[in-house]
Design an enzyme around this catalytic site. Structure first.
Site, PDB file in Angstrom:
ATOM      1  N   CYS A 157     -11.492   3.392  -2.039  1.00  0.00           N
ATOM      2  CA  CYS A 157     -10.189   3.848  -1.386  1.00  0.00           C
ATOM      3  C   CYS A 157      -9.897   3.064  -0.074  1.00  0.00           C
ATOM      4  CB  CYS A 157     -10.200   5.430  -1.382  1.00  0.00           C
ATOM      5  SG  CYS A 157      -8.642   6.194  -0.425  1.00  0.00           S
ATOM      6  N   HIS A 179      -8.809   3.956   2.698  1.00  0.00           N
ATOM      7  CA  HIS A 179      -9.173   4.773   4.004  1.00  0.00           C
ATOM      8  C   HIS A 179     -10.510   5.182   4.157  1.00  0.00           C
ATOM      9  CE1 HIS A 179      -5.037   6.115   3.572  1.00  0.00           C
ATOM     10  NE2 HIS A 179      -5.296   6.975   4.501  1.00  0.00           N
ATOM     11  N   GLU A 233      -6.699  11.246   8.041  1.00  0.00           N
ATOM     12  CA  GLU A 233      -5.375  11.152   8.541  1.00  0.00           C
ATOM     13  C   GLU A 233      -5.169  12.353   9.711  1.00  0.00           C
ATOM     14  OE1 GLU A 233      -2.503  11.032   5.391  1.00  0.00           O
ATOM     15  OE2 GLU A 233      -3.100   8.718   4.951  1.00  0.00           O
ATOM     16  N   CYS A 252      -3.822  -0.960  -2.262  1.00  0.00           N
ATOM     17  CA  CYS A 252      -4.036   0.580  -2.639  1.00  0.00           C
ATOM     18  C   CYS A 252      -4.892   0.543  -3.942  1.00  0.00           C
ATOM     19  CB  CYS A 252      -2.872   0.991  -2.845  1.00  0.00           C
ATOM     20  SG  CYS A 252      -2.880   2.699  -3.259  1.00  0.00           S
ATOM     21  N   ASP A 257       0.715  -1.075  -0.088  1.00  0.00           N
ATOM     22  CA  ASP A 257       0.153   0.076   0.081  1.00  0.00           C
ATOM     23  C   ASP A 257       0.827   1.209  -0.006  1.00  0.00           C
ATOM     24  OD1 ASP A 257      -2.450   1.382   0.048  1.00  0.00           O
ATOM     25  OD2 ASP A 257      -1.865   1.969   2.261  1.00  0.00           O
ATOM     26  N   SER A 258       0.313   2.295  -0.259  1.00  0.00           N
ATOM     27  CA  SER A 258       1.115   3.653  -0.360  1.00  0.00           C
ATOM     28  C   SER A 258       1.222   3.986   1.231  1.00  0.00           C
ATOM     29  CB  SER A 258       0.018   4.682  -0.921  1.00  0.00           C
ATOM     30  OG  SER A 258      -1.048   4.837  -0.244  1.00  0.00           O
TER      31      SER A 258
HETATM   32  N1  I24 Z   1      -5.023   7.185   9.669  1.00  0.00           N
HETATM   33  C1  I24 Z   1      -4.388   7.085   8.613  1.00  0.00           C
HETATM   34  N2  I24 Z   1      -3.345   7.756   8.384  1.00  0.00           N
HETATM   35  C2  I24 Z   1      -2.934   8.528   9.275  1.00  0.00           C
HETATM   36  C3  I24 Z   1      -4.632   8.045  10.490  1.00  0.00           C
HETATM   37  C4  I24 Z   1      -3.497   8.847  10.380  1.00  0.00           C
HETATM   38  N3  I24 Z   1      -3.360   9.481  11.711  1.00  0.00           N
HETATM   39  C5  I24 Z   1      -4.327   9.239  12.346  1.00  0.00           C
HETATM   40  N4  I24 Z   1      -5.233   8.284  11.970  1.00  0.00           N
HETATM   41  N5  I24 Z   1      -1.582   9.084   9.229  1.00  0.00           N
HETATM   42  O1  I24 Z   1      -4.977   6.324   7.401  1.00  0.00           O
HETATM   43  C6  I24 Z   1      -0.859   9.128   8.054  1.00  0.00           C
HETATM   44  C7  I24 Z   1       0.239   9.735   8.255  1.00  0.00           C
HETATM   45  N6  I24 Z   1       1.609   8.913   8.057  1.00  0.00           N
HETATM   46  C8  I24 Z   1       2.884   9.671   8.126  1.00  0.00           C
HETATM   47  C9  I24 Z   1       3.840   8.874   7.683  1.00  0.00           C
HETATM   48  O2  I24 Z   1       3.824   7.826   8.729  1.00  0.00           O
HETATM   49  C10 I24 Z   1       2.656   6.725   8.480  1.00  0.00           C
HETATM   50  C11 I24 Z   1       1.446   7.669   8.793  1.00  0.00           C
HETATM   51  C12 I24 Z   1      -5.723   5.595   7.708  1.00  0.00           C
HETATM   52  C13 I24 Z   1      -5.724   4.130   8.653  1.00  0.00           C
HETATM   53  C14 I24 Z   1      -6.442   2.904   8.365  1.00  0.00           C
HETATM   54  C15 I24 Z   1      -6.225   1.708   9.100  1.00  0.00           C
HETATM   55  C16 I24 Z   1      -6.607   7.896  12.283  1.00  0.00           C
HETATM   56  C17 I24 Z   1      -6.639   6.554  12.522  1.00  0.00           C
HETATM   57  C18 I24 Z   1      -5.591   5.955  13.656  1.00  0.00           C
HETATM   58  C19 I24 Z   1      -5.735   4.326  13.857  1.00  0.00           C
HETATM   59  C20 I24 Z   1      -6.567   3.718  13.389  1.00  0.00           C
HETATM   60  C21 I24 Z   1      -7.546   4.223  12.216  1.00  0.00           C
HETATM   61  C22 I24 Z   1      -7.465   5.581  12.018  1.00  0.00           C
HETATM   62  F1  I24 Z   1      -4.587   6.906  14.222  1.00  0.00           F
HETATM   63  F2  I24 Z   1      -8.240   6.137  11.080  1.00  0.00           F
HETATM   64  N1  DGL Z   2      -4.256   3.987  -0.500  1.00  0.00           N
HETATM   65  C1  DGL Z   2      -4.753   4.921  -1.396  1.00  0.00           C
HETATM   66  C2  DGL Z   2      -5.939   4.355  -2.271  1.00  0.00           C
HETATM   67  O1  DGL Z   2      -6.476   3.443  -1.878  1.00  0.00           O
HETATM   68  C3  DGL Z   2      -5.292   6.140  -0.569  1.00  0.00           C
HETATM   69  C4  DGL Z   2      -4.114   7.118  -0.267  1.00  0.00           C
HETATM   70  C5  DGL Z   2      -3.025   7.552  -1.226  1.00  0.00           C
HETATM   71  O2  DGL Z   2      -3.685   8.481  -1.843  1.00  0.00           O
HETATM   72  O3  DGL Z   2      -1.868   6.987  -1.083  1.00  0.00           O
HETATM   73  O4  DGL Z   2      -6.342   4.842  -3.162  1.00  0.00           O
END
Ligand code: I24
Ligand code: DGL
Length: 263
Positions: free
Chosen positions: A179, A181, A147, A68, A5-6
Site C-alpha cells: 500500500c 502509505h 493521514e 496505487c 494514484d488515488s
Molecule cells: N499523509 C497522507 N495523506 C494525508 C498525510 C495526510 N495528512 C497528513 N499526512 N491526507 O498520505 C490525505 C487527505 N487528503 C485530503 C484531500 O486532499 C489530499 C489529502 C501519505 C503521504 C505520503 C507521501 C502525513 C504526511 C504529511 C507529509 C508527508 C508524509 C506524511 F503531511 F505522511
Molecule cells: N493508494 C492506496 C493503495 O496503495 C491506498 C489509499 C487508498 O485506499 O486509496 O492501495
C-alpha cells in the site's frame, strides 16, 4: 512518465522514481477528491483509474506507472491491453523483490481491503514461484493513521501492533508493504515484526522496474531540470502542503484537474 494514484500516497512511488531517475519528468495525478480507493468496489476503482490514465494519455506521457496498489490490483491488465504505451503497476515489482529475498517462501502482504480481496499479490507471487505461500493481511486502520499525521506517536505503535496481531502465530521471513502509505510506517512495522523479517516497499521496487524498462528500451530522458507537474482532483492547497513537505523540491507546479479529463 505518468504516475497515477488515488491521492497523495503515490508520492512515495514518485519520490523513489525521482531519486533513481532525476532527469525524468513526472506528470502525477492524485484523485484526492475520491480517495480512498481501498474500501471501494472494483468497478468504481477501475473506472476512476481509467479516467486518470486517459488524462495522461491525452497529455502525451511515454509510459504510465500505477502507483496505487488498489488500482493496480483491478486495472493493470486492462490498461496494459488498451493504452498506447507501457503500463507498470506496483504489485509485480513488490512480488518479484519478495521472491528474490525470501528463504522460507512464506511471504506476508500488508495492503488495503480492496487489494487483499483482489488476490492480485498471491497471483503475482505464485506466477513467479509456485512453491511460495502468501499470507495477505488487510490493515484498514493504517491509511487513516498516516493521514491523521499521528503516525509517530505511542498510539501509532499500539495501533500497528494491533493491526499485525493476526500474524502472531504465522511463520514468515518477508513482508511486502502493499500500500502506498505503508512506507511511512516502515520503521514501526519493522520493529513490530522483529529483526529476522525483511520488510520491502513496493514503491522502491517499482522505481527499479521503471529504470530497467527505460534503460532496456533506450528511452531514458536527459533533462537536467525536469519540470514536473502535479494534478489533484481535490484541494490544491492541501495537496501542495503534503507534496512539498514530502518531496522536498521547493515550490511545485500543481493544478486542479477534472475527471473525466477534457483536453
Ligand atoms: N499523509 C497522507 N495523506 C494525508 C498525510 C495526510 N495528512 C497528513 N499526512 N491526507 O498520505 C490525505 C487527505 N487528503 C485530503 C484531500 O486532499 C489530499 C489529502 C501519505 C503521504 C505520503 C507521501 C502525513 C504526511 C504529511 C507529509 C508527508 C508524509 C506524511 F503531511 F505522511
Ligand atoms: N493508494 C492506496 C493503495 O496503495 C491506498 C489509499 C487508498 O485506499 O486509496 O492501495
Amino acid at each position: 512518465i505518468g504516475v497515477i494514484d488515488s491521492g497523495v500516497g503515490g508520492l512515495t512511488v514518485a519520490k523513489q522514481i525521482m531519486k533513481l531517475l532525476p532527469e525524468e519528468t513526472i506528470y502525477y495525478i492524485g484523485d484526492t477528491a475520491r480517495c480512498p480507493y481501498g474500501p471501494r468496489s472494483r468497478k468504481e476503482v477501475r473506472e476512476f483509474t481509467w479516467q486518470m490514465a486517459e488524462a495522461l494519455r491525452d497529455m502525451g506521457v511515454k509510459m504510465l506507472v500505477i502507483a496505487c496498489n488498489t488500482a493496480t490490483a483491478v486495472a493493470l491488465h486492462s490498461l496494459q491491453k488498451h493504452m498506447p504505451f507501457p503500463v507498470l503497476g506496483v504489485i509485480n515489482a513488490g512480488a518479484r523483490a519478495a521472491i528474490k529475498k525470501t528463504k522460507t517462501h512464506e511471504i506476508v502482504v500488508l495492503a488495503t481491503e480492496g487489494t487483499v480481496k483482489s488476490g492480485a499479490y498471491e497471483e503475482a507471487v505464485l506466477s513467479l514461484s509456485t512453491s511460495s505461500r502468501v499470507i495477505p493481511l488487510a490493515c484498514p486502520t493504517f491509511v487513516p493513521l498516516v493521514e491523521s499525521g499521528e503516525y509517530r506517536s505511542d498510539f501509532a505503535t499500539q495501533l500497528i501492533a494491533e493491526g499485525l496481531e493476526p500474524l502472531r502465530d504465522e511463520r514468515f521471513d518477508t513482508v511486502i508493504l502493499g500500500c502506498t502509505h505503508y512506507p511511512i510506517l516502515q520503521k514501526q512495522i519493522e520493529a513490530a515484526v522483529g529483526p529476522n523479517v525483511t520488510v520491502l516497499s513496493s514503491a522502491e521496487e517499482t522505481a527499479y522496474d521503471v529504470d530497467h524498462y527505460l534503460t532496456y528500451n533506450h528511452e531514458l530522458a536527459t533533462n537536467q531540470a525536469p519540470q514536473h507537474k502535479f494534478f489533484a482532483t481535490g484541494s490544491v492547497p492541501i495537496f501542495r502542503s503534503i507534496a512539498e513537505d514530502w518531496l522536498e523540491l521547493g515550490e511545485l507546479h500543481i493544478e486542479k484537474i477534472q475527471l473525466p479529463y477534457k483536453k
